[in-house]
Design a protein around this motif. Structure first.
Motif, mmCIF file in Angstrom:
data_model
loop_
_atom_site.group_PDB
_atom_site.id
_atom_site.type_symbol
_atom_site.label_atom_id
_atom_site.label_comp_id
_atom_site.label_asym_id
_atom_site.label_seq_id
_atom_site.Cartn_x
_atom_site.Cartn_y
_atom_site.Cartn_z
ATOM 1 N N SER A 83 -29.644 4.332 -26.857
ATOM 2 C CA SER A 83 -28.728 3.729 -27.833
ATOM 3 C C SER A 83 -27.742 2.797 -27.150
ATOM 4 O O SER A 83 -27.361 1.765 -27.717
ATOM 5 C CB SER A 83 -27.977 4.820 -28.597
ATOM 6 N N GLN A 84 -27.329 3.127 -25.923
ATOM 7 C CA GLN A 84 -26.424 2.236 -25.195
ATOM 8 C C GLN A 84 -27.147 0.953 -24.779
ATOM 9 O O GLN A 84 -26.575 -0.134 -24.843
ATOM 10 C CB GLN A 84 -25.861 2.946 -23.967
ATOM 11 N N VAL A 85 -28.411 1.087 -24.357
ATOM 12 C CA VAL A 85 -29.198 -0.102 -24.017
ATOM 13 C C VAL A 85 -29.335 -0.997 -25.249
ATOM 14 O O VAL A 85 -29.147 -2.218 -25.186
ATOM 15 C CB VAL A 85 -30.582 0.299 -23.483
ATOM 16 N N GLU A 86 -29.641 -0.381 -26.389
ATOM 17 C CA GLU A 86 -29.782 -1.144 -27.632
ATOM 18 C C GLU A 86 -28.468 -1.813 -28.009
ATOM 19 O O GLU A 86 -28.450 -2.972 -28.445
ATOM 20 C CB GLU A 86 -30.239 -0.218 -28.746
ATOM 21 N N GLU A 87 -27.358 -1.113 -27.815
ATOM 22 C CA GLU A 87 -26.051 -1.694 -28.164
ATOM 23 C C GLU A 87 -25.750 -2.910 -27.303
ATOM 24 O O GLU A 87 -25.226 -3.917 -27.797
ATOM 25 C CB GLU A 87 -24.949 -0.644 -28.002
ATOM 26 N N VAL A 88 -26.062 -2.831 -26.004
ATOM 27 C CA VAL A 88 -25.834 -3.975 -25.118
ATOM 28 C C VAL A 88 -26.637 -5.187 -25.588
ATOM 29 O O VAL A 88 -26.115 -6.304 -25.696
ATOM 30 C CB VAL A 88 -26.211 -3.621 -23.660
ATOM 31 N N VAL A 89 -27.905 -4.968 -25.901
ATOM 32 C CA VAL A 89 -28.771 -6.076 -26.312
ATOM 33 C C VAL A 89 -28.313 -6.656 -27.648
ATOM 34 O O VAL A 89 -28.198 -7.877 -27.807
ATOM 35 C CB VAL A 89 -30.239 -5.611 -26.394
ATOM 36 N N VAL A 90 -28.022 -5.782 -28.625
ATOM 37 C CA VAL A 90 -27.635 -6.250 -29.958
ATOM 38 C C VAL A 90 -26.313 -6.991 -29.906
ATOM 39 O O VAL A 90 -26.157 -8.069 -30.503
ATOM 40 C CB VAL A 90 -27.563 -5.064 -30.935
ATOM 41 N N ARG A 91 -25.324 -6.433 -29.202
ATOM 42 C CA ARG A 91 -24.022 -7.115 -29.116
ATOM 43 C C ARG A 91 -24.150 -8.465 -28.408
ATOM 44 O O ARG A 91 -23.518 -9.451 -28.795
ATOM 45 C CB ARG A 91 -23.012 -6.235 -28.382
ATOM 46 N N THR A 92 -24.983 -8.514 -27.369
ATOM 47 C CA THR A 92 -25.163 -9.771 -26.641
ATOM 48 C C THR A 92 -25.763 -10.848 -27.535
ATOM 49 O O THR A 92 -25.354 -12.011 -27.505
ATOM 50 C CB THR A 92 -26.062 -9.560 -25.411
ATOM 51 N N LEU A 93 -26.739 -10.471 -28.359
ATOM 52 C CA LEU A 93 -27.452 -11.434 -29.190
ATOM 53 C C LEU A 93 -26.733 -11.771 -30.484
ATOM 54 O O LEU A 93 -26.861 -12.891 -30.994
ATOM 55 C CB LEU A 93 -28.856 -10.907 -29.510
ATOM 56 N N GLU A 94 -25.983 -10.827 -31.037
ATOM 57 C CA GLU A 94 -25.485 -10.999 -32.403
ATOM 58 C C GLU A 94 -23.970 -11.038 -32.528
ATOM 59 O O GLU A 94 -23.457 -11.331 -33.601
ATOM 60 C CB GLU A 94 -26.031 -9.864 -33.289
ATOM 61 N N GLU A 95 -23.225 -10.742 -31.464
ATOM 62 C CA GLU A 95 -21.775 -10.709 -31.559
ATOM 63 C C GLU A 95 -21.151 -11.504 -30.411
ATOM 64 O O GLU A 95 -21.819 -11.838 -29.428
ATOM 65 C CB GLU A 95 -21.266 -9.261 -31.500
ATOM 66 N N THR A 96 -19.882 -11.811 -30.565
ATOM 67 C CA THR A 96 -19.097 -12.413 -29.489
ATOM 68 C C THR A 96 -17.815 -11.605 -29.329
ATOM 69 O O THR A 96 -17.333 -10.994 -30.281
ATOM 70 C CB THR A 96 -18.740 -13.875 -29.796
ATOM 71 N N PRO A 97 -17.238 -11.599 -28.133
ATOM 72 C CA PRO A 97 -16.003 -10.839 -27.939
ATOM 73 C C PRO A 97 -14.834 -11.488 -28.666
ATOM 74 O O PRO A 97 -14.863 -12.703 -28.937
ATOM 75 C CB PRO A 97 -15.815 -10.888 -26.422
ATOM 76 N N PRO A 98 -13.817 -10.736 -29.009
ATOM 77 C CA PRO A 98 -12.650 -11.310 -29.696
ATOM 78 C C PRO A 98 -12.038 -12.444 -28.880
ATOM 79 O O PRO A 98 -11.712 -12.274 -27.707
ATOM 80 C CB PRO A 98 -11.686 -10.121 -29.811
ATOM 81 N N GLY A 99 -11.917 -13.607 -29.517
ATOM 82 C CA GLY A 99 -11.307 -14.757 -28.856
ATOM 83 C C GLY A 99 -12.189 -15.451 -27.852
ATOM 84 O O GLY A 99 -11.734 -16.382 -27.181
ATOM 85 N N GLY A 100 -13.446 -15.031 -27.711
ATOM 86 C CA GLY A 100 -14.331 -15.638 -26.719
ATOM 87 C C GLY A 100 -15.589 -16.198 -27.350
ATOM 88 O O GLY A 100 -15.875 -15.978 -28.528
ATOM 89 N N THR A 101 -16.363 -16.923 -26.538
ATOM 90 C CA THR A 101 -17.604 -17.522 -27.019
ATOM 91 C C THR A 101 -18.832 -16.733 -26.582
ATOM 92 O O THR A 101 -19.904 -16.880 -27.167
ATOM 93 C CB THR A 101 -17.748 -18.963 -26.500
ATOM 94 N N HIS A 102 -18.694 -15.926 -25.531
ATOM 95 C CA HIS A 102 -19.827 -15.134 -25.054
ATOM 96 C C HIS A 102 -19.293 -13.968 -24.219
ATOM 97 O O HIS A 102 -18.172 -13.991 -23.725
ATOM 98 C CB HIS A 102 -20.789 -15.996 -24.217
ATOM 99 N N TRP A 103 -20.129 -12.952 -24.071
ATOM 100 C CA TRP A 103 -19.734 -11.755 -23.348
ATOM 101 C C TRP A 103 -19.796 -11.972 -21.839
ATOM 102 O O TRP A 103 -20.682 -12.642 -21.334
ATOM 103 C CB TRP A 103 -20.660 -10.583 -23.691
ATOM 104 N N SER A 104 -18.841 -11.370 -21.136
ATOM 105 C CA SER A 104 -18.976 -11.169 -19.704
ATOM 106 C C SER A 104 -19.444 -9.740 -19.486
ATOM 107 O O SER A 104 -19.301 -8.884 -20.363
ATOM 108 C CB SER A 104 -17.649 -11.397 -18.981
ATOM 109 N N LYS A 105 -19.994 -9.460 -18.319
ATOM 110 C CA LYS A 105 -20.506 -8.114 -18.076
ATOM 111 C C LYS A 105 -19.382 -7.075 -18.105
ATOM 112 O O LYS A 105 -19.591 -5.940 -18.540
ATOM 113 C CB LYS A 105 -21.262 -8.053 -16.747
ATOM 114 N N ARG A 106 -18.190 -7.450 -17.682
ATOM 115 C CA ARG A 106 -17.070 -6.500 -17.675
ATOM 116 C C ARG A 106 -16.552 -6.231 -19.088
ATOM 117 O O ARG A 106 -16.235 -5.090 -19.441
ATOM 118 C CB ARG A 106 -15.947 -7.011 -16.777
#
Length: 363
Positions: A94-117
Motif C-alpha cells: 500500500s505504501q508503494v502504491e501510495e508513492v506511485v499514485v501521489r507521484t502521478l496524480e498529485e502535487t505537493p502544497p505550493g509546488g509543481t512536483h514531488w521531491s523524494k524528501r
C-alpha cells in the motif's frame, strides 16, 4: 522420488480451484510467474505425463514436476513464492502504491512536483525508499521535456517527402540537408581558462567579451556525411543564393540535387526562385513548420556546437573563422553519414499519440 510421485499421482481440481487458476491465467495484473504456474497445473489436470505438459507449454520438464508436486502437497497455497532469505520487507504494498499514485496524480502544497524528501515525509518511509520505487516504476518527477506540434497544413506530405529522401534517395542524385547557423559568437573569457587536473575539471570564468558574430551555411550530404560550408556576415536571400552556387560548383555535373531546408523567408525569396529556374537540376524540399528536428544538418550543428564552439575561446572573428574551418576539415576527412531509422508512418503514429493525449479531458 518427488518427480516420479508427482508425475504418477493424478491431479484432480475442484471447481473452486479451477476457477481461481483460470482467473490467474486471464487477469492482466497477475505476475507472469504465477500465471505460468497456473497454466502448468491446469494442463496437468487434463492428464498426460510431465514431458507432454512441458512440451505443450514450452517449459522444462523439471519445472512441471516441481509445481505439480507443490500443488499436490499444498494446493493453491503451494503456487505462491516461498519467503526469501534476508531482512523482511518493511515497506508495504500500500505504501508503494501510495508513492506511485501521489507521484502521478498529485502535487505537493505550493509546488509543481514531488521531491523524494517531501514524498517520504507524507508516506512515512525513507527518501531512499521513495527513490528506489521511482526507479522501479520508471518515474522521474524532477525531469520535464518540451514539444511542439507543427500546425503546417502539409505536415504529412512534407514528412513523407523528407523521410523518403533519407530512406530511399533517388538514383543519379545527391541529397543535401541545408540550413544556417546564424550569429555564432566569438567569445573570449575575461580570465585565462584553467586546464583540467586530476580531481578537478577544466574551469573558466563566468563572464566573457564578445568580438562579433559570423553566420555559417552548411549542406550535409546525407549519403556520405561530408559537408559543404560557407561563412558569411549575414544570411540574406542573396547569401543563400550564393551558397546554392557553391553547392552547384562542388557537386558532380549530371547529378540531380535535392536540397532539404526549412521555411525561412530567405529560402523562398524571388532571387532564389529565379536562381532555381536557371538551375533545373536543383529541387528544394521544405520541412514542416516547427520541425527542424527532421533536418539532418541540425544533428551536425549539434556536433559542431559540442566539439568546437561550446568550450572554445576566440579572441577575434579571425580566430573563430579559423577554428570553424579547421574543425570542418577534420570532420570531412573522417566523415560518416548519420543513419536515419524512423519511417514516415512511425513518425506520424508518434505525433498522433501526442495529439490523443493532448485532447484527453484530463489534459
Amino acid at each position: 522420488m518427488v518427480v516420479g510421485d508427482s508425475r504418477l499421482e493424478p491431479l484432480v481440481l475442484s471447481e473452486t480451484e479451477r476457477q481461481v487458476l483460470g482467473n490467474w491465467v486471464k487477469r492482466r495484473t497477475t505476475a507472469q510467474g504465477l500465471a505460468l504456474r497456473a497454466r502448468i497445473v491446469l494442463a496437468c489436470a487434463e492428464g498426460g505425463p510431465n514431458l507432454a505438459v512441458a512440451a505443450r507449454l514450452s517449459v522444462n520438464r523439471g519445472t512441471v514436476a516441481k509445481w505439480r508436486a507443490r500443488f499436490l502437497r499444498d494446493r493453491l497455497d503451494g503456487l505462491a513464492d516461498e519467503p526469501r532469505p534476508g531482512v523482511p520487507r518493511t515497506i508495504t504494498d500500500s505504501q508503494v502504491e501510495e508513492v506511485v499514485v501521489r507521484t502521478l496524480e498529485e502535487t505537493p502544497p505550493g509546488g509543481t512536483h514531488w521531491s523524494k524528501r517531501e514524498l517520504a515525509k507524507v508516506v512515512g518511509i525513507s527518501p531512499a525508499s521513495v527513490l528506489r520505487i521511482w526507479h522501479a516504476f520508471g518515474l522521474q518527477p524532477w525531469r520535464t521535456e518540451t514539444f511542439k506540434i507543427s500546425p503546417d497544413p502539409f505536415l504529412i506530405d512534407k514528412i513523407r517527402d523528407v523521410v523518403g529522401l533519407y530512406l530511399a534517395p533517388p538514383a543519379n542524385a545527391v541529397v543535401f540537408a541545408v540550413d544556417e547557423k546564424p550569429q555564432i559568437q566569438a567569445l573570449e573569457r575575461t580570465a585565462p581558462v584553467l586546464p583540467m587536473i586530476p580531481g578537478v575539471p577544466e574551469r573558466r570564468s563566468f563572464d566573457y567579451v564578445r568580438h562579433g558574430t559570423v553566420d555559417l551555411f552548411a549542406a550535409l550530404d546525407t549519403a556520405t556525411g561530408k559537408v559543404i560550408t560557407r561563412l558569411s556576415s549575414q544570411h540574406r536571400a542573396v547569401d543563400f543564393r550564393d551558397f546554392l552556387n557553391e553547392i552547384d560548383r562542388q557537386t558532380e555535373p549530371g547529378l540531380a540535387v535535392h536540397v532539404i531546408c526549412d521555411n525561412l523567408s530567405a529560402h523562398k525569396a524571388p532571387v532564389v526562385h529565379k536562381w532555381l529556374l536557371a538551375h533545373p537540376r536543383f529541387q528544394l524540399h521544405f520541412t514542416p513548420t516547427y520541425s527542424s528536428w527532421i533536418n539532418q544538418v541540425e544533428r551536425w550543428f549539434a556536433e559542431l556546437e559540442r566539439r568546437c564552439l561550446q568550450r572554445g575561446v576566440f579572441c577575434s572573428l579571425d580566430d573563430l573563422r579559423t577554428a570553424l574551418e579547421n574543425w570542418i576539415k577534420v570532420w570531412n576527412d573522417g566523415a560518416r553519414p548519420f543513419k536515419w531509422t524512423k519511417t514516415a508512418d512511425q513518425i506520424l503514429d508518434r505525433i498522433c499519440r501526442y495529439c490523443s493525449r493532448i485532447s484527453e479531458p484530463d489534459h
